[in-house]
Design a protein around this motif. Structure first.
Motif, PDB file in Angstrom:
ATOM      1  N   LEU A   1       5.775   3.891   2.662  1.00 58.45           N
ATOM      2  CA  LEU A   1       5.580   5.302   2.950  1.00 58.45           C
ATOM      3  C   LEU A   1       6.663   6.151   2.314  1.00 58.45           C
ATOM      4  CD1 LEU A   1       4.302   7.664   4.617  1.00 58.45           C
ATOM      5  CD2 LEU A   1       5.763   6.896   6.530  1.00 58.45           C
TER       6      LEU A   1
ATOM      7  N   ILE B   1       1.734   5.038   0.475  1.00 61.19           N
ATOM      8  CA  ILE B   1       1.246   6.175   1.269  1.00 61.19           C
ATOM      9  C   ILE B   1       2.134   7.371   0.969  1.00 61.19           C
ATOM     10  CG2 ILE B   1       0.825   7.083   3.588  1.00 61.19           C
ATOM     11  CD1 ILE B   1       0.523   4.123   4.501  1.00 61.19           C
ATOM     12  N   GLU B   2       1.534   8.439   0.481  1.00 61.35           N
ATOM     13  CA  GLU B   2       2.234   9.677   0.128  1.00 61.35           C
ATOM     14  C   GLU B   2       2.128  10.649   1.298  1.00 61.35           C
ATOM     15  OE1 GLU B   2       4.309  12.298  -0.810  1.00 61.35           O
ATOM     16  OE2 GLU B   2       4.133  11.109  -2.641  1.00 61.35           O
TER      17      GLU B   2
ATOM     18  N   THR C   1       0.853  -1.185   0.000  1.00 58.75           N
ATOM     19  CA  THR C   1       0.000   0.000   0.000  1.00 58.75           C
ATOM     20  C   THR C   1       0.890   1.236   0.000  1.00 58.75           C
ATOM     21  OG1 THR C   1      -1.718  -1.153   1.247  1.00 58.75           O
ATOM     22  CG2 THR C   1      -1.786   1.254   1.258  1.00 58.75           C
TER      23      THR C   1
ATOM     24  N   CYS D   1       8.221   9.496   2.652  1.00 60.45           N
ATOM     25  CA  CYS D   1       8.249  10.546   3.683  1.00 60.45           C
ATOM     26  C   CYS D   1       9.687  10.978   3.900  1.00 60.45           C
ATOM     27  CB  CYS D   1       7.658   9.994   4.978  1.00 60.45           C
ATOM     28  SG  CYS D   1       7.782  11.086   6.413  1.00 60.45           S
TER      29      CYS D   1
ATOM     30  N   GLU E   1      -1.737   5.835   9.504  1.00 64.37           N
ATOM     31  CA  GLU E   1      -2.027   5.327   8.150  1.00 64.37           C
ATOM     32  C   GLU E   1      -1.218   4.064   7.852  1.00 64.37           C
ATOM     33  OE1 GLU E   1      -4.318   6.252   5.799  1.00 64.37           O
ATOM     34  OE2 GLU E   1      -5.074   7.493   7.442  1.00 64.37           O
ATOM     35  N   VAL E   2       0.030   4.062   8.258  1.00 63.83           N
ATOM     36  CA  VAL E   2       0.878   2.880   8.056  1.00 63.83           C
ATOM     37  C   VAL E   2       0.266   1.683   8.781  1.00 63.83           C
ATOM     38  CG1 VAL E   2       3.124   1.864   8.687  1.00 63.83           C
ATOM     39  CG2 VAL E   2       3.024   4.123   7.587  1.00 63.83           C
TER      40      VAL E   2
ATOM     41  N   LEU F   1       0.731   9.901   9.916  1.00 60.19           N
ATOM     42  CA  LEU F   1       1.359   8.937   9.007  1.00 60.19           C
ATOM     43  C   LEU F   1       1.501   7.572   9.668  1.00 60.19           C
ATOM     44  CD1 LEU F   1       4.103  11.204   7.428  1.00 60.19           C
ATOM     45  CD2 LEU F   1       1.988  10.378   6.346  1.00 60.19           C
TER      46      LEU F   1
ATOM     47  N   ALA G   1       2.724  -1.513   4.154  1.00 56.93           N
ATOM     48  CA  ALA G   1       2.777  -0.089   3.837  1.00 56.93           C
ATOM     49  C   ALA G   1       4.141   0.290   3.276  1.00 56.93           C
ATOM     50  CB  ALA G   1       2.484   0.742   5.077  1.00 56.93           C
TER      51      ALA G   1
ATOM     52  N   TYR H   1      -0.685  14.387   3.826  1.00 60.72           N
ATOM     53  CA  TYR H   1      -1.125  14.411   5.219  1.00 60.72           C
ATOM     54  C   TYR H   1      -0.672  15.650   5.979  1.00 60.72           C
ATOM     55  CZ  TYR H   1      -2.668   9.736   4.269  1.00 60.72           C
ATOM     56  OH  TYR H   1      -3.329   8.665   3.725  1.00 60.72           O
TER      57      TYR H   1
ATOM     58  N   ALA I   1      -2.902   0.335   7.036  1.00 60.63           N
ATOM     59  CA  ALA I   1      -2.778  -0.127   5.643  1.00 60.63           C
ATOM     60  C   ALA I   1      -3.190  -1.594   5.531  1.00 60.63           C
ATOM     61  CB  ALA I   1      -1.346   0.059   5.154  1.00 60.63           C
TER      62      ALA I   1
END
Length: 168
Positions: free
Chosen positions: A77, A32-33, A30, A79, A67-68, A64, A75, A37, A71
Motif C-alpha cells: 500500500l 494499492i494506490e 498487489t 499511503c 482493500e489490503v 484502504l 498487499a 480511494y 488483496a
C-alpha cells in the motif's frame, strides 16, 4: 504464516507510489494506490491547497484496510500514513503491517513535487504534511527508514531485502 502487508508511507512527493509499485512487482504482491480511494470532496479540498482533517481521513483509511485485506497476494500500500493514529486505523482493519518509511530533505521533496504535473496534491501542502507527520518507530512499528535522496531502484532493493529477510 502469511507475510504481513506492507505500508509504504511518507509525506507527499517522497515517491511512495513508485517505490510501492516496485516492491509489489519484485515480491509478486498487489499494489494499492491510496490516492485512488479518496472521496471526491477530499480530492477537491487537496486540489484547493487545503489539508485534510483526521475526520476526513477515517473512511478513506477504512476503505484502504478493506482493500489490503481483500488483496489476492501480499498487499503493498502506497499511503501517507502520517500519524500513528492513521497507521493504527489501518492496522485495526488490516492487521499488523510492515512499514517502509520514505523521508528526506524538504527542498528535495519540494523540487520533485514542483516537477510533477499529473497529481492533484500541490507543493503548498508539504508543510502541513510535515506538521502532521509522526514518523514510525523502527522497532515498535517494524519500520524501515529510507532516505529518498537514493535512486528509486536502490530504495526498492533495500526495502525488498528487508521485507524478504528470514525472520528470527
Amino acid at each position: 504464516m502469511t507475510a504481513r502487508p506492507v505500508l509504504v508511507m511518507g509525506i507527499c512527493g517522497t515517491g511512495k507510489s513508485t517505490v510501492a509499485r516496485g516492491i509489489a512487482e519484485r515480491i509478486g504482491g498487489t499494489f494499492i494506490e491510496a490516492d485512488l480511494y479518496h472521496d471526491p470532496s477530499s480530492v477537491a479540498r487537496m486540489q484547493a491547497g487545503q489539508p485534510l482533517t483526521d475526520d476526513m481521513r477515517w473512511g478513506w483509511l477504512d476503505r484502504l484496510a478493506a482493500e489490503v485485506t481483500a488483496a489476492p497476494t501480499r498487499a503493498v500500500l502506497a499511503c501517507s500514513g502520517l500519524s500513528r493514529a492513521h497507521r493504527d486505523r489501518l492496522r485495526a482493519g488490516a492487521g499488523p503491517l510492515e512499514i517502509v518509511f520514505l523521508h528526506g530533505d524538504r527542498a528535495l521533496i519540494a523540487a520533485r513535487m514542483a516537477s510533477r504535473a499529473d497529481h492533484y496534491m500541490p507543493p503548498s501542502l508539504i508543510d502541513s504534511q510535515l506538521a502532521a507527520l509522526q514518523p514510525p518507530d523502527p522497532t515498535a512499528e517494524d519500520a524501515l527508514w529510507v532516505d529518498v535522496a537514493l535512486p528509486p531502484a536502490q530504495i526498492i532493493d533495500r526495502a525488498v531485502a528487508a521485507l524478504t529477510a528470514p525472520q528470527p
